[in-house]
Design a protein around this motif. Sequence first.
Motif, PDB file in Angstrom:
ATOM      1  N   SER A 127      39.402  41.884  41.913  1.00 30.91           N
ATOM      2  CA  SER A 127      38.428  40.567  41.124  1.00 30.91           C
ATOM      3  C   SER A 127      39.661  39.434  41.533  1.00 30.91           C
ATOM      4  O   SER A 127      38.938  38.595  41.520  1.00 30.91           O
ATOM      5  CB  SER A 127      38.978  41.086  39.805  1.00 30.91           C
ATOM      6  OG  SER A 127      37.897  42.326  39.332  1.00 30.91           O
ATOM      7  N   GLU A 131      38.123  36.355  42.305  1.00 25.28           N
ATOM      8  CA  GLU A 131      37.956  35.095  42.206  1.00 25.28           C
ATOM      9  C   GLU A 131      38.942  33.615  42.628  1.00 25.28           C
ATOM     10  O   GLU A 131      38.054  32.445  42.711  1.00 25.28           O
ATOM     11  CB  GLU A 131      38.653  35.496  40.673  1.00 25.28           C
ATOM     12  CG  GLU A 131      38.311  34.125  39.794  1.00 25.28           C
ATOM     13  CD  GLU A 131      38.970  34.183  38.366  1.00 25.28           C
ATOM     14  OE1 GLU A 131      38.683  33.496  37.650  1.00 25.28           O
ATOM     15  OE2 GLU A 131      38.756  35.314  37.313  1.00 25.28           O
ATOM     16  N   PRO A 303      36.904  35.631  28.874  1.00 27.89           N
ATOM     17  CA  PRO A 303      37.971  36.232  28.892  1.00 27.89           C
ATOM     18  C   PRO A 303      39.173  35.645  27.780  1.00 27.89           C
ATOM     19  O   PRO A 303      40.278  36.283  28.094  1.00 27.89           O
ATOM     20  CB  PRO A 303      38.332  36.047  30.104  1.00 27.89           C
ATOM     21  CG  PRO A 303      36.835  36.173  31.250  1.00 27.89           C
ATOM     22  CD  PRO A 303      35.956  35.791  30.247  1.00 27.89           C
ATOM     23  N   ASN A 315      42.651  43.520  33.366  1.00 25.18           N
ATOM     24  CA  ASN A 315      41.508  44.038  34.691  1.00 25.18           C
ATOM     25  C   ASN A 315      39.945  43.983  34.796  1.00 25.18           C
ATOM     26  O   ASN A 315      39.557  44.991  34.861  1.00 25.18           O
ATOM     27  CB  ASN A 315      42.304  44.945  35.250  1.00 25.18           C
ATOM     28  CG  ASN A 315      43.452  44.451  36.281  1.00 25.18           C
ATOM     29  OD1 ASN A 315      43.899  43.378  36.109  1.00 25.18           O
ATOM     30  ND2 ASN A 315      44.331  45.419  35.849  1.00 25.18           N
ATOM     31  N   ARG A 316      39.658  43.404  33.866  1.00 29.55           N
ATOM     32  CA  ARG A 316      38.188  43.465  33.672  1.00 29.55           C
ATOM     33  C   ARG A 316      37.300  42.414  34.034  1.00 29.55           C
ATOM     34  O   ARG A 316      37.601  41.183  34.066  1.00 29.55           O
ATOM     35  CB  ARG A 316      37.959  43.427  32.043  1.00 29.55           C
ATOM     36  CG  ARG A 316      36.660  43.083  31.212  1.00 29.55           C
ATOM     37  CD  ARG A 316      35.630  44.972  31.616  1.00 29.55           C
ATOM     38  NE  ARG A 316      36.840  45.608  31.027  1.00 29.55           N
ATOM     39  CZ  ARG A 316      36.293  46.800  29.929  1.00 29.55           C
ATOM     40  NH1 ARG A 316      35.684  45.830  29.150  1.00 29.55           N
ATOM     41  NH2 ARG A 316      36.996  47.573  29.001  1.00 29.55           N
ATOM     42  N   SER A 317      35.695  42.948  34.717  1.00 33.46           N
ATOM     43  CA  SER A 317      35.130  41.701  35.121  1.00 33.46           C
ATOM     44  C   SER A 317      33.890  41.195  33.964  1.00 33.46           C
ATOM     45  O   SER A 317      33.748  42.234  33.853  1.00 33.46           O
ATOM     46  CB  SER A 317      34.933  41.782  36.983  1.00 33.46           C
ATOM     47  OG  SER A 317      35.710  41.694  37.457  1.00 33.46           O
ATOM     48  N   HIS A 322      32.333  38.809  39.759  1.00 33.35           N
ATOM     49  CA  HIS A 322      33.703  39.003  39.889  1.00 33.35           C
ATOM     50  C   HIS A 322      33.676  37.096  39.642  1.00 33.35           C
ATOM     51  O   HIS A 322      35.062  36.984  39.929  1.00 33.35           O
ATOM     52  CB  HIS A 322      34.264  39.366  40.705  1.00 33.35           C
ATOM     53  CG  HIS A 322      34.147  40.378  40.391  1.00 33.35           C
ATOM     54  ND1 HIS A 322      35.290  41.911  40.151  1.00 33.35           N
ATOM     55  CD2 HIS A 322      33.264  41.686  41.069  1.00 33.35           C
ATOM     56  CE1 HIS A 322      34.240  42.993  40.080  1.00 33.35           C
ATOM     57  NE2 HIS A 322      33.182  43.253  40.746  1.00 33.35           N
ATOM     58  N   ASN A 325      37.620  36.284  35.630  1.00 30.91           N
ATOM     59  CA  ASN A 325      38.376  38.002  34.958  1.00 30.91           C
ATOM     60  C   ASN A 325      39.332  37.745  34.106  1.00 30.91           C
ATOM     61  O   ASN A 325      40.252  36.615  34.480  1.00 30.91           O
ATOM     62  CB  ASN A 325      38.642  38.693  36.252  1.00 30.91           C
ATOM     63  CG  ASN A 325      37.115  38.144  37.557  1.00 30.91           C
ATOM     64  OD1 ASN A 325      36.253  39.398  37.473  1.00 30.91           O
ATOM     65  ND2 ASN A 325      37.356  37.573  38.603  1.00 30.91           N
ATOM     66  N   THR A 326      39.554  39.301  32.877  1.00 23.31           N
ATOM     67  CA  THR A 326      41.048  39.422  32.502  1.00 23.31           C
ATOM     68  C   THR A 326      41.819  40.324  33.380  1.00 23.31           C
ATOM     69  O   THR A 326      41.159  40.997  34.027  1.00 23.31           O
ATOM     70  CB  THR A 326      40.409  39.559  31.457  1.00 23.31           C
ATOM     71  OG1 THR A 326      41.248  39.612  30.187  1.00 23.31           O
ATOM     72  CG2 THR A 326      40.169  41.240  31.606  1.00 23.31           C
ATOM     73  N   TYR A 327      42.735  39.689  33.288  1.00 20.28           N
ATOM     74  CA  TYR A 327      44.069  40.460  33.663  1.00 20.28           C
ATOM     75  C   TYR A 327      45.106  40.670  33.425  1.00 20.28           C
ATOM     76  O   TYR A 327      45.225  40.496  32.075  1.00 20.28           O
ATOM     77  CB  TYR A 327      44.732  39.121  35.359  1.00 20.28           C
ATOM     78  CG  TYR A 327      44.028  38.953  35.756  1.00 20.28           C
ATOM     79  CD1 TYR A 327      42.923  39.994  37.059  1.00 20.28           C
ATOM     80  CD2 TYR A 327      43.286  37.592  36.057  1.00 20.28           C
ATOM     81  CE1 TYR A 327      41.705  39.381  37.754  1.00 20.28           C
ATOM     82  CE2 TYR A 327      41.865  37.272  36.818  1.00 20.28           C
ATOM     83  CZ  TYR A 327      41.577  37.699  37.820  1.00 20.28           C
ATOM     84  OH  TYR A 327      40.697  37.471  38.993  1.00 20.28           O
TER      85      TYR A 327
END
Length: 478
Positions: A127, A131, A303, A315-317, A322, A325-327
Motif C-alpha cells: 500500500s 500511495e 486514516p 496497515n489498513r487500506s 490504496h 492508508n494507515t501504517y
Amino acid sequence: MEWFTADGYWLSRLIFQRALAGIYLVAFLAAALQFRALIGERGMLPVPEFLRCTDWREAPGLFRLHYSDRFFAAVCWTGCALAVALIAGADSYVPLWAAMLLWLLPWALYLSIVQVGQIWYSFGWESLLLETGFLAVLLGNAGTAPPVLVLWLLRWVLFRVEFGAGMIKIRGDACWRKLTCLDFHHETQPMPGPLSWFFHRLPKPLHRVEVAANHVTQLLVPVLLFAPQPVASAAAGLMIATQLWLVLSGNFAWLNWVTITLALSAVDWSLVATPPAQSTPPLWYEVVVIAVTALVLVLSYRPARNLVSRRQVMNRSFDPLHLVNTYGAFGSISRVRLEIVVEGTDEQLLHPGTAWQEYGFHGKPGDPRRLPRQFAPYHLRLDWLMWFAALSPAYAQSWFGPFVERLLENDRDTLRLLRHNPFPDVPPAHIRARVYHYRYTTWRELRATGRWWHRTYVRDFIRPVSLGPSFLSPTRRP
C-alpha cells in the motif's frame, strides 16, 4: 498562481522520482520471478479462483478483463521496462502529460498485481508503494517546478508512516514502554539479515537507547516535517538515519526504502544546486493537482482518525485503490523465535529410522550454520509467510497444503522459490513439517560450533503426508 510551485525543490523531486522508480523495478521483478508458484494458474492460491470469488468493487484491476500466466508475466516485465525508463529519466524528455502517463502506468500495473495477490501481498509496503506512486504521477517533470501541494501530501504520507508506527508501539507491547523490546526483536523479527546476530549481541543499555531514540523519531520528529526549513530537512534527515539503521538490522522488503525516498522529498537541496529554467505549469495541470489534493484530504479522514484511536489498526487500506492508508509495525514483539522446518524422504514405508532431508529456504533461518543473507529491498514472499505460519497455523490455512502438495510433485515453479531441494531427480515420497525453537548462539557457542543458531524441536506442524486420498486438504488447518 505563484504559490502553486516550489522551484527550489526540483532536485528533491528528481532524487525522489529516480529512487521510487528503482523501488518499482524491484517490486515488479519480485512479482515476475515468484508469481507462478504463489498465485499463477497452478499456484498455491490461483488468481482465477480468487477472481471468481470476488467482484470489481473488492479488487478493481487489469486482471478483471483477462488473466493468464503469460499475461501476468507481460504485466510484470512491462512494469520493469517502465521502471528502467523512469530511472533513466525518460519522463524528462517528454511533454508534461506524457510524463504523468509514464508514472501512471506502473502504478496501475502494480495496483492490478496487488489486487489479486491475496495474502502474499497483504503487507504495508504494498500500500505504501501504491500511495506514494500515485502521488508521483502529479509531481510533474523537469519542464515544470514541483507543485507545493504534492510535496505536502508526500510529507503527509511520511508522517502517517512514522507516527502510525510510533503510536502502535507505545499503545501496544509493554516492552516498548519499558525500552526492552530490542532485547528480543533482532532475534525474533520475520527475516533477520547478516548483521542481525551482531545487533542482538549489543549491550542491553544500548538497546534501551535505541528504543528511546526510535520513540523520539517516530512520535516527535514527524511533526517537524511541517515546520519551516531547515527544520523540516533536519527532521527528514533523522528519519533517513533511523531507516538506514533498520536496513542494516533486518530484511523488511522495500518498506524502509520507500520511507527513505519519501524523506528525501522533504529535504531542501536548494543550497547545493541552482534550479534550472522551468515553465509555468498549464492550467489543466493545476486543476488536476488541486482536485486530487482535495480527494486525498477527504480520503485522509479515516486514516487520520485511526491514528488517534485507542483501537488503532496497522496497515489498513480504506479505499480499494490504496490511495490513502494507515501504517504501523511491530505493535507486539515475539519473545521466542519459532521456525517451521520442512523435510522430505524418498522412503515409501516410514519407520523410526527413516532418513529425513531438509529443504533450504533463501531467507528464513534453516541450517543453524548458515548466516542469514541480505535480500531487502527484494521481497521473499514465501519465506516471510513461513514466519507467520510458525506463529499460528491460521496464517497458513489457505496455502500450506498446496505448498506441500507441490513439493511432493517436485513442481518446478515452487522449487524455484527455495534455495535447496534435496530431491532433484525423483520427488519425495513423504513430506513433514516440524516447529523448532531457534535462538541466537552466544559468542562462545559461535566460536566452538560455528553455528549462528541453536535450535530445539518443539512439535509437529504437519505429520508425514504423501500424495493420495489421505493427502492434507488445502482447506484443512495444518
